[in-house]
Design an enzyme around this catalytic site. Structure first.
Site, PDB file in Angstrom:
ATOM      1  N   SER A 239       0.812  -1.211   0.000  1.00 35.32           N
ATOM      2  CA  SER A 239       0.000   0.000   0.000  1.00 35.32           C
ATOM      3  C   SER A 239       0.847   1.263   0.000  1.00 35.32           C
ATOM      4  O   SER A 239       1.889   1.332   0.649  1.00 35.32           O
ATOM      5  CB  SER A 239      -0.908   0.024   1.233  1.00 35.32           C
ATOM      6  OG  SER A 239      -1.482   1.317   1.372  1.00 35.32           O
TER       7      SER A 239
ATOM      8  N   TYR B 153      -1.491   5.805  -4.731  1.00 35.02           N
ATOM      9  CA  TYR B 153      -2.513   6.861  -4.687  1.00 35.02           C
ATOM     10  C   TYR B 153      -1.893   8.050  -5.406  1.00 35.02           C
ATOM     11  O   TYR B 153      -0.795   8.483  -5.057  1.00 35.02           O
ATOM     12  CB  TYR B 153      -2.835   7.251  -3.241  1.00 35.02           C
ATOM     13  CG  TYR B 153      -3.807   6.325  -2.560  1.00 35.02           C
ATOM     14  CD1 TYR B 153      -5.048   6.047  -3.127  1.00 35.02           C
ATOM     15  CD2 TYR B 153      -3.494   5.745  -1.339  1.00 35.02           C
ATOM     16  CE1 TYR B 153      -5.950   5.200  -2.493  1.00 35.02           C
ATOM     17  CE2 TYR B 153      -4.394   4.896  -0.694  1.00 35.02           C
ATOM     18  CZ  TYR B 153      -5.622   4.634  -1.280  1.00 35.02           C
ATOM     19  OH  TYR B 153      -6.502   3.802  -0.654  1.00 35.02           O
TER      20      TYR B 153
ATOM     21  N   HIS C  27     -13.685  -0.972  -2.689  1.00 32.53           N
ATOM     22  CA  HIS C  27     -12.809  -0.656  -1.555  1.00 32.53           C
ATOM     23  C   HIS C  27     -13.342  -1.321  -0.277  1.00 32.53           C
ATOM     24  O   HIS C  27     -13.246  -0.769   0.819  1.00 32.53           O
ATOM     25  CB  HIS C  27     -12.719   0.859  -1.372  1.00 32.53           C
ATOM     26  CG  HIS C  27     -11.399   1.357  -0.866  1.00 32.53           C
ATOM     27  ND1 HIS C  27     -10.437   1.884  -1.680  1.00 32.53           N
ATOM     28  CD2 HIS C  27     -10.868   1.414   0.392  1.00 32.53           C
ATOM     29  CE1 HIS C  27      -9.382   2.257  -0.957  1.00 32.53           C
ATOM     30  NE2 HIS C  27      -9.621   1.976   0.303  1.00 32.53           N
TER      31      HIS C  27
ATOM     32  N   GLY D 291     -15.440  -8.210  -0.265  1.00 29.19           N
ATOM     33  CA  GLY D 291     -16.391  -9.189   0.246  1.00 29.19           C
ATOM     34  C   GLY D 291     -15.950 -10.633   0.142  1.00 29.19           C
ATOM     35  O   GLY D 291     -16.671 -11.525   0.583  1.00 29.19           O
TER      36      GLY D 291
ATOM     37  N   ARG E  49      -9.835  -7.569   4.401  1.00 31.16           N
ATOM     38  CA  ARG E  49     -10.122  -7.892   5.813  1.00 31.16           C
ATOM     39  C   ARG E  49      -9.571  -9.264   6.206  1.00 31.16           C
ATOM     40  O   ARG E  49      -9.001  -9.382   7.299  1.00 31.16           O
ATOM     41  CB  ARG E  49     -11.612  -7.869   6.095  1.00 31.16           C
ATOM     42  CG  ARG E  49     -12.372  -6.584   6.466  1.00 31.16           C
ATOM     43  CD  ARG E  49     -11.862  -5.301   6.112  1.00 31.16           C
ATOM     44  NE  ARG E  49     -12.828  -4.231   6.267  1.00 31.16           N
ATOM     45  CZ  ARG E  49     -13.648  -3.789   5.286  1.00 31.16           C
ATOM     46  NH1 ARG E  49     -13.661  -4.350   4.099  1.00 31.16           N
ATOM     47  NH2 ARG E  49     -14.446  -2.766   5.498  1.00 31.16           N
TER      48      ARG E  49
HETATM   49  C1  FNR Z   1      -8.065  -0.886   2.590  1.00 29.26           C
HETATM   50  N1  FNR Z   1      -8.062  -0.765   1.187  1.00 29.26           N
HETATM   51  C2  FNR Z   1      -7.058  -0.046   0.587  1.00 29.26           C
HETATM   52  N2  FNR Z   1      -6.994   0.011  -0.782  1.00 29.26           N
HETATM   53  C3  FNR Z   1      -5.985   0.665  -1.388  1.00 29.26           C
HETATM   54  O1  FNR Z   1      -5.943   0.695  -2.615  1.00 29.26           O
HETATM   55  N3  FNR Z   1      -5.021   1.291  -0.635  1.00 29.26           N
HETATM   56  C4  FNR Z   1      -5.031   1.286   0.716  1.00 29.26           C
HETATM   57  O2  FNR Z   1      -4.142   1.836   1.354  1.00 29.26           O
HETATM   58  C5  FNR Z   1      -6.095   0.620   1.370  1.00 29.26           C
HETATM   59  N4  FNR Z   1      -6.190   0.609   2.716  1.00 29.26           N
HETATM   60  C6  FNR Z   1      -7.117  -0.168   3.349  1.00 29.26           C
HETATM   61  C7  FNR Z   1      -7.102  -0.287   4.728  1.00 29.26           C
HETATM   62  C8  FNR Z   1      -8.003  -1.122   5.360  1.00 29.26           C
HETATM   63  C9  FNR Z   1      -7.967  -1.240   6.845  1.00 29.26           C
HETATM   64  C10 FNR Z   1      -8.944  -1.862   4.601  1.00 29.26           C
HETATM   65  C11 FNR Z   1      -9.904  -2.822   5.249  1.00 29.26           C
HETATM   66  C12 FNR Z   1      -8.966  -1.744   3.226  1.00 29.26           C
HETATM   67  C13 FNR Z   1      -9.019  -1.517   0.376  1.00 29.26           C
HETATM   68  C14 FNR Z   1      -8.480  -2.909   0.058  1.00 29.26           C
HETATM   69  O3  FNR Z   1      -7.385  -2.839  -0.808  1.00 29.26           O
HETATM   70  C15 FNR Z   1      -9.539  -3.791  -0.612  1.00 29.26           C
HETATM   71  O4  FNR Z   1     -10.086  -3.128  -1.722  1.00 29.26           O
HETATM   72  C16 FNR Z   1     -10.666  -4.191   0.330  1.00 29.26           C
HETATM   73  O5  FNR Z   1     -10.199  -4.417   1.623  1.00 29.26           O
HETATM   74  C17 FNR Z   1     -11.315  -5.447  -0.193  1.00 29.26           C
HETATM   75  O6  FNR Z   1     -12.452  -5.754   0.534  1.00 29.26           O
HETATM   76  P1  FNR Z   1     -12.475  -6.807   1.741  1.00 29.26           P
HETATM   77  O7  FNR Z   1     -11.703  -8.031   1.303  1.00 29.26           O
HETATM   78  O8  FNR Z   1     -11.849  -6.121   2.905  1.00 29.26           O
HETATM   79  O9  FNR Z   1     -13.925  -7.035   1.904  1.00 29.26           O
END
Ligand code: FNR
Length: 415
Positions: A120, A144, A312, A345, A367
């Site tokens: 990330s 980002y 997300h 999900g 998650r």
């Molecule tokens: C994220 N996600 C995320 N996405 C991304 O592109 N950069 C990031 O820094 C983050 N940070 C982040 C932190 C936390 C705590 C969570 C839970 C999620 C989104 C992540 O990459 C992804 O799209 C989702 O988590 C997928 O969904 P599930 O598997 O959590 O349901």
């Protein structure tokens, strides 16, 4: 999968619960209130988080029998690499809210499984440190798009240098979603210095911070000491031990957080910047956060190398379409021209199967590996994902199939 079953037969309980509800319960017990709000929380009323799950529930697998499934091959090929399973670890920022070892532990877990970790942009360790913990294992980098183009270029150059196989540009977070759990606790992580290590370790970012300090010193020489400043000092010195005194004498940590908040994202981002990526990096580029078929079409026109269908994890637009429902509209547009990944999900092996049946080439999980991390650090993150892959293997075989490419739309039905 055999390992997990053998342990069960011998009466050993697994360190990480093998069902998602159990994993979630245990992770919650191990995590601070503030940490849980950030990690588990979603946008608004949680409608999209629920929709993500309901979409999986509406689709059912239709197994076939008597087809010799004794040997199964879960491997997939992505960007010139053969991966052992179609499950990648999604980028997650501020993971130290789940466990202090954060990115380095997640990277180690991914490396043990041989599946890529998408580092990330808002990681808690410099990408070089995470990469070092991963050996030769595959890693991607998630960007980002900063409001500062020099910073974008610097991050892309570092991603190249750490051997990233691909760059994922996340498009759904140009503004941070409405997240009541965090807002009600007054505890957005970044303001306290979590998740900004990619920035503080970047030469371009450091230059921007210095410029800010110089400009502020011209206007007002003494440093304003606030509670927020002290908190970020403390969290920084946890990450850079031995520097506390230096930090106390220096206005840098506060200026670093302020600079981060000013430039981490570019709300004005359009396709023009995406089209400029070809000149900025020679790595394959994937766009993450595509939910509309027309945006998928536009992404193909822009020459991207892959698409990640994602909302997300329900953390951005409350009421947004479920990722799996979006995939059903997007896969026919892409027609296999570039890989399509899906996240948001995925909780079980049967979810992975359904996503692949509906046109995804692979999935990523967020998650699940974070909860595993909260429960048991590196090993916990590894086991949580290993459980999903093991269940996927069983689901594949018990559905009468022996390889990932055999999973087609007729393996599922909508109810
Ligand atoms: C994220 N996600 C995320 N996405 C991304 O592109 N950069 C990031 O820094 C983050 N940070 C982040 C932190 C936390 C705590 C969570 C839970 C999620 C989104 C992540 O990459 C992804 O799209 C989702 O988590 C997928 O969904 P599930 O598997 O959590 O349901």
């Amino acid at each position: 999968q055999n390992v997990i079953y053998r342990a069960g037969v011998l009466g050993r309980t697994p360190p990480v619960p093998t069902d998602f509800a159990g994993l979630e319960r245990l992770a919650r017990r191990k995590t601070s209130r503030r940490g849980w709000a950030y990690i588990a929380g979603g946008a608004g009323e949680g409608a999209t988080m629920r929709a993500n799950r309901e979409a999986f529930d509406r689709w059912k697998i239709v197994p076939r029998v008597l087809r010799d499934v004794s040997h199964r091959d879960l491997s997939v090929e992505l960007f010139g690499r053969t991966l052992p399973a179609p499950v990648l670890l999604a980028p997650v920022g501020a993971a130290e809210l789940a466990h202090p070892d954060a990115d380095v532990a997640i990277g180690g877990a991914a490396a043990e499984l041989g599946v890529p970790y998408i580092l990330s942009n808002q990681g808690c360790a410099p990408m070089e440190a995470t990469a070092a913990a991963m050996g030769e294992a595959p890693r991607w980098f998630q960007l980002y798009w900063s409001s500062d183009d020099d910073l974008v270029d610097s991050l892309l150059a570092r991603a190249k240098a750490i051997g990233a196989d691909a760059v994922v540009v996340t498009l759904d977070t140009t503004l941070l979603g409405w997240r009541p759990q965090d807002l009600n606790l007054g505890s957005l992580p970044f303001a306290r210095g979590e998740g900004i290590a990619q920035y503080t370790s970047d030469p371009t970012f450091v230059r921007l911070v210095r410029e800010r300090i110089a400009a502020a010193a011209g206007a007002r020489p003494e440093v304003e000491v606030t509670l927020g400043a002290i908190r970020s000092l403390l969290s920084m010195s946890r990450r850079y031990p031995g520097r506390l005194l230096d930090n106390l004498r220096s206005p840098e940590p506060r200026a670093a957080v302020e600079t981060f908040l000013d430039i981490y994202s570019r709300p004005s981002l359009t396709w023009t910047e995406i089209e400029s990526l070809r000149e900025r990096t020679d790595l394959p580029v994937l766009l993450k956060g595509i939910l509309h078929p027309d945006d998928a079409r536009r992404a193909l026109d822009a020459g991207v190398d892959g698409i990640i269908v994602s909302n997300h994890g329900g953390r951005q637009v409350d009421g947004a379409i479920a990722a799996l429902d979006a995939l059903v509209g997007i896969a026919p547009v892409v027609e296999g021209r570039v890989p399509v990944l899906l996240d948001s999900g995925i909780r079980t092996g049967s979810d992975v199967f359904k996503a692949l049946a509906l046109g995804a080439d692979a999935v990523t999980v967020g998650r699940p590996h974070l909860y595993g991390l909260a429960v048991g650090g590196r090993d916990g993150a590894r086991d949580a994902v290993a459980n999903i892959i093991a269940e996927f293997d069983l689901t594949l075989g018990l559905s009468g199939l022996t390889s990932v490419k055999e999973i087609t739309a007729d393996a599922v039905t909508r109810t």
